[in-house]
Design an enzyme around this catalytic site. Structure first.
Site, PDB file in Angstrom:
ATOM      1  N   ARG A 185      11.491   3.755   3.268  1.00 36.23           N
ATOM      2  CA  ARG A 185      10.882   2.609   4.334  1.00 36.23           C
ATOM      3  C   ARG A 185      12.452   1.889   4.721  1.00 36.23           C
ATOM      4  NH1 ARG A 185       5.892  -1.235   4.547  1.00 36.23           N
ATOM      5  NH2 ARG A 185       4.961   0.751   4.753  1.00 36.23           N
ATOM      6  N   LYS A 228      26.453  -3.434  -0.960  1.00 39.93           N
ATOM      7  CA  LYS A 228      27.969  -3.339  -1.190  1.00 39.93           C
ATOM      8  C   LYS A 228      28.573  -2.638  -0.003  1.00 39.93           C
ATOM      9  CE  LYS A 228      27.782  -3.121  -6.087  1.00 39.93           C
ATOM     10  NZ  LYS A 228      28.055  -2.137  -7.510  1.00 39.93           N
ATOM     11  N   HIS A 240       5.298   5.683  11.648  1.00 40.29           N
ATOM     12  CA  HIS A 240       4.833   5.750  10.197  1.00 40.29           C
ATOM     13  C   HIS A 240       3.810   7.064   9.968  1.00 40.29           C
ATOM     14  CE1 HIS A 240       3.504   4.165   6.406  1.00 40.29           C
ATOM     15  NE2 HIS A 240       3.224   2.803   6.816  1.00 40.29           N
ATOM     16  N   ARG A 258       0.889  -1.334  -0.057  1.00 42.61           N
ATOM     17  CA  ARG A 258      -0.069  -0.168  -0.016  1.00 42.61           C
ATOM     18  C   ARG A 258       0.703   1.278   0.066  1.00 42.61           C
ATOM     19  NH1 ARG A 258      -2.821  -4.191   1.764  1.00 42.61           N
ATOM     20  NH2 ARG A 258      -0.998  -4.627   2.785  1.00 42.61           N
ATOM     21  N   THR A 259       1.814   1.437   0.811  1.00 45.58           N
ATOM     22  CA  THR A 259       2.569   2.683   1.076  1.00 45.58           C
ATOM     23  C   THR A 259       3.289   2.874  -0.176  1.00 45.58           C
ATOM     24  OG1 THR A 259       2.782   2.229   3.439  1.00 45.58           O
ATOM     25  CG2 THR A 259       4.145   3.960   2.265  1.00 45.58           C
TER      26      THR A 259
HETATM   27  C1  NCD Z   1       1.915  -1.328   8.020  1.00 45.63           C
HETATM   28  C2  NCD Z   1       3.424  -1.184   8.164  1.00 45.63           C
HETATM   29  O1  NCD Z   1       4.109  -1.322   7.229  1.00 45.63           O
HETATM   30  O2  NCD Z   1       3.717  -0.581   9.245  1.00 45.63           O
HETATM   31  N1  NCD Z   1       1.183  -1.383   6.635  1.00 45.63           N
HETATM   32  C3  NCD Z   1       1.192  -0.194   6.101  1.00 45.63           C
HETATM   33  O3  NCD Z   1       1.799   0.658   5.834  1.00 45.63           O
HETATM   34  N2  NCD Z   1      -0.107   0.151   5.654  1.00 45.63           N
HETATM   35  C4  NCD Z   1       1.395  -2.420   9.184  1.00 45.63           C
HETATM   36  C5  NCD Z   1       2.361  -3.728   9.188  1.00 45.63           C
HETATM   37  O4  NCD Z   1       3.084  -3.690   8.472  1.00 45.63           O
HETATM   38  O5  NCD Z   1       1.713  -4.551   9.867  1.00 45.63           O
END
Ligand code: NCD
Length: 288
Positions: A100, A79, A126, A49-50
């Protein structure tokens, strides 16, 4: 430069402004305001999703994307390049980055020459998920007044819960959590008072306005118990008629698919709102 690194950086005024812009985008998205701009996504942890919502958001605003998934194995980090060098390098190509990372990366952000958006940082933060979660909550409860929200699942390792809690402080919510192994600084008193109430979730459910579920994060190491709570449709029906069931997704066995048909389930609405919130965020950061 306007990094988005933590949910704590937002004032209530900024949130209101962002949500107004999001409302506007939903009704009538601006035509190609980000034409000529490039978004780079660099994901060292899995994501559906993100990453896609940011990328779709950029494309819908007329911009372009450079996408790197599995960055831990496909970037020069493999590396032994430092995160600082990687940030400095990728910021030469893109106008904005979404990252991320399984650990804290805030210090390395200073080496980026373009704005960085935190797309999920260890079990810590997040912020953009928190914004879309809050936006969704306010659609159903526009004027929270002792509105009860219960967090279940892997509270200890959930960055979405931690970031959302930071935003709830601006409104009148009563926060409950499934267990008492970790207290939230902002809500210490409430959590201490309510510890005993939330050990038996089915008993509390009929009193709750918002149920925010999370999966057990197998990939993170922190000694903790696995939640045994599972939401069936039968249990969901014991909740108030106007209560809502949220989940940042992905889900595992804690949330049965049969609940999807329940009118209280809003987790796919969260997904959709994520697109609009991220369109608004890209506009705010790139046009400021
Ligand atoms: C979450 C995350 O990556 O922190 N999902 C998200 O970004 N919608 C939740 C998870 O990984 O459980």
């Amino acid at each position: 430069m306007n990094h988005i690194l933590t949910a704590n950086q937002f004032s209530k005024e900024e949130i209101n402004k962002l949500f107004k812009l999001t409302d506007k985008i939903k009704v009538s998205p601006p035509i190609n305001p980000l034409a000529g701009k490039i978004l780079g996504t660099l994901f060292f942890e899995p994501s559906t999703r993100t990453r896609w919502s940011f990328e779709t958001a950029m494309l819908r605003l007329g911009g372009q994307i450079l996408s790197m998934e599995s960055a831990g194995v496909s970037s020069s980090t493999k590396k032994q390049e430092s995160l600082k060098d990687t940030f400095k390098t990728v910021s030469q190509y893109a106008d904005i980055l979404v990252i991320r990372y399984p650990d804290v990366f805030q210090a390395a952000v200073t080496y980026s020459e373009v704005p960085v958006i935190n797309g999920g940082e260890s079990d810590n933060e997040h912020p953009t998920q928190a914004l879309l979660d809050l936006y969704t909550i306010l659609q159903y409860f526009p004027n929270p007044n002792k509105t009860k929200i219960l967090f279940t699942g892997d509270i200890v390792c959930s960055r979405t819960v931690r970031s959302l809690i930071s935003l709830l402080k601006f409104y009148d919510f009563e926060v409950y959590q499934e267990d008492n192994r970790r207290k939230f600084d902002n809500f210490k008193e409430e959590c201490e008072e309510l510890d005993n109430l939330v050990t038996d979730i089915p008993i509390l459910l009929p009193k709750i306005d918002i149920l925010y579920m999370t999966r057990h994060q197998e990939e993170r190491w922190t000694p903790r118990n696995k939640s045994k709570f599972q939401l069936s449709n039968k249990l969901a029906n014991t909740m108030k008629e106007n209560a809502i069931i949220m989940h940042p997704l992905p889900r595992n066995k804690e949330l049965l698919e049969e609940v999807d048909q329940n009118s209280r389930a809003v987790y796919f609405k969260q997904v959709k709102n994520g697109l609009y919130i991220r369109m608004a965020l890209l506009l705010v950061v790139l046009e400021s």
